[in-house]
Design a protein around this motif. Structure first.
Motif, PDB file in Angstrom:
ATOM      1  N   LYS A   1     -22.523  -4.336  17.921  1.00 50.57           N
ATOM      2  CA  LYS A   1     -21.436  -3.888  17.041  1.00 50.57           C
ATOM      3  C   LYS A   1     -20.682  -5.086  16.469  1.00 50.57           C
ATOM      4  N   ALA A   2     -20.436  -6.089  17.299  1.00 53.56           N
ATOM      5  CA  ALA A   2     -19.756  -7.295  16.819  1.00 53.56           C
ATOM      6  C   ALA A   2     -20.593  -8.003  15.763  1.00 53.56           C
ATOM      7  N   LEU A   3     -21.907  -8.067  15.961  1.00 52.66           N
ATOM      8  CA  LEU A   3     -22.777  -8.689  14.959  1.00 52.66           C
ATOM      9  C   LEU A   3     -22.780  -7.876  13.670  1.00 52.66           C
ATOM     10  N   GLU A   4     -22.789  -6.562  13.778  1.00 47.60           N
ATOM     11  CA  GLU A   4     -22.726  -5.718  12.583  1.00 47.60           C
ATOM     12  C   GLU A   4     -21.427  -5.965  11.807  1.00 47.60           C
ATOM     13  N   THR A   5     -20.329  -6.150  12.515  1.00 42.96           N
ATOM     14  CA  THR A   5     -19.055  -6.465  11.862  1.00 42.96           C
ATOM     15  C   THR A   5     -19.141  -7.817  11.172  1.00 42.96           C
ATOM     16  N   THR A   6     -19.812  -8.760  11.820  1.00 45.26           N
ATOM     17  CA  THR A   6     -20.021 -10.077  11.223  1.00 45.26           C
ATOM     18  C   THR A   6     -20.871  -9.969   9.958  1.00 45.26           C
ATOM     19  N   GLU A   7     -21.854  -9.064   9.966  1.00 51.96           N
ATOM     20  CA  GLU A   7     -22.670  -8.830   8.767  1.00 51.96           C
ATOM     21  C   GLU A   7     -21.779  -8.357   7.614  1.00 51.96           C
ATOM     22  N   ARG A   8     -20.844  -7.492   7.924  1.00 53.57           N
ATOM     23  CA  ARG A   8     -19.922  -7.008   6.888  1.00 53.57           C
ATOM     24  C   ARG A   8     -19.033  -8.140   6.386  1.00 53.57           C
ATOM     25  N   ALA A   9     -18.559  -8.973   7.311  1.00 51.78           N
ATOM     26  CA  ALA A   9     -17.738 -10.123   6.916  1.00 51.78           C
ATOM     27  C   ALA A   9     -18.545 -11.062   6.021  1.00 51.78           C
ATOM     28  N   ARG A  10     -19.799 -11.266   6.376  1.00 55.19           N
ATOM     29  CA  ARG A  10     -20.687 -12.118   5.583  1.00 55.19           C
ATOM     30  C   ARG A  10     -20.834 -11.545   4.167  1.00 55.19           C
ATOM     31  N   GLY A  11     -20.995 -10.226   4.067  1.00 55.78           N
ATOM     32  CA  GLY A  11     -21.081  -9.592   2.754  1.00 55.78           C
ATOM     33  C   GLY A  11     -19.802  -9.797   1.948  1.00 55.78           C
ATOM     34  N   SER A  12     -18.680  -9.709   2.622  1.00 58.89           N
ATOM     35  CA  SER A  12     -17.400  -9.951   1.940  1.00 58.89           C
ATOM     36  C   SER A  12     -17.296 -11.400   1.481  1.00 58.89           C
ATOM     37  N   LEU A  13     -17.825 -12.297   2.277  1.00 60.29           N
ATOM     38  CA  LEU A  13     -17.814 -13.711   1.899  1.00 60.29           C
ATOM     39  C   LEU A  13     -18.678 -13.935   0.660  1.00 60.29           C
ATOM     40  N   TYR A  14     -19.840 -13.283   0.595  1.00 54.60           N
ATOM     41  CA  TYR A  14     -20.681 -13.386  -0.601  1.00 54.60           C
ATOM     42  C   TYR A  14     -19.987 -12.755  -1.801  1.00 54.60           C
ATOM     43  N   ALA A  15     -19.282 -11.653  -1.596  1.00 51.07           N
ATOM     44  CA  ALA A  15     -18.531 -11.037  -2.692  1.00 51.07           C
ATOM     45  C   ALA A  15     -17.458 -12.004  -3.187  1.00 51.07           C
ATOM     46  N   PHE A  16     -16.745 -12.644  -2.272  1.00 47.24           N
ATOM     47  CA  PHE A  16     -15.738 -13.657  -2.618  1.00 47.24           C
ATOM     48  C   PHE A  16     -16.379 -14.777  -3.433  1.00 47.24           C
TER      49      PHE A  16
END
Length: 145
Positions: free
Chosen positions: A31-46
């Protein structure tokens, strides 16, 4: 149909000797890694949004010049266009640092933990939750595709 045939496939069954706490811990790690995946996606969006804004500044500079405001065009061009996002970094460098420093090591650690502690079987926590919550025999609650 027997319960075994209707249950999870082998990849989603707990291996012998794997206890509840281990399944729960691996579920939490996943679950923590999945949250990190979402953060990574937000970083790419940024990264993409900031890059798009920087490219749009070319148009703003051109239009300011055409409108007779060369001093403002020069200010935008020298002060904002191509500016670092944080000292010494454009967004691609932030993305690269995140990938190398945090994301990939986390991804590798999670994979190693699942491989060692659960014989490489992913999503055991979720598979067991699905099995506990579904209605056996209901056509929309099947265990397998």
């Amino acid at each position: 149909m027997s319960e075994h045939q209707d249950g999870p496939d082998e990849r989603h069954r707990r291996p012998d000797g794997v206890d509840d706490k281990t399944v729960e811990a691996l579920g939490s790690l996943s679950k923590a890694l999945e949250t990190t995946e979402r953060a990574r996606g937000s970083l790419y969006a940024f990264h993409q949004l900031t890059g798009g804004a920087d490219l749009e500044l070319d148009r703003a500079v051109r239009l300011l010049r055409e409108a007779g405001h060369p001093e403002w065009a020069d200010k935008v061009q020298t002060e904002i266009l191509g500016r670092n996002i944080i000292p010494g970094h454009w967004t691609f460098q932030i993305v690269e640092a995140y990938e190398h420093t945090y994301y990939r090591p986390f991804q590798e650690l999670e994979r190693a933990a699942v491989d060692e502690l659960a014989q490489g079987r992913d999503h055991l926590y979720e598979a067991e939750m699905k099995e506990a919550r579904r209605t056996v025999g209901h056509p929309d609650h099947t265990a397998r595709p």
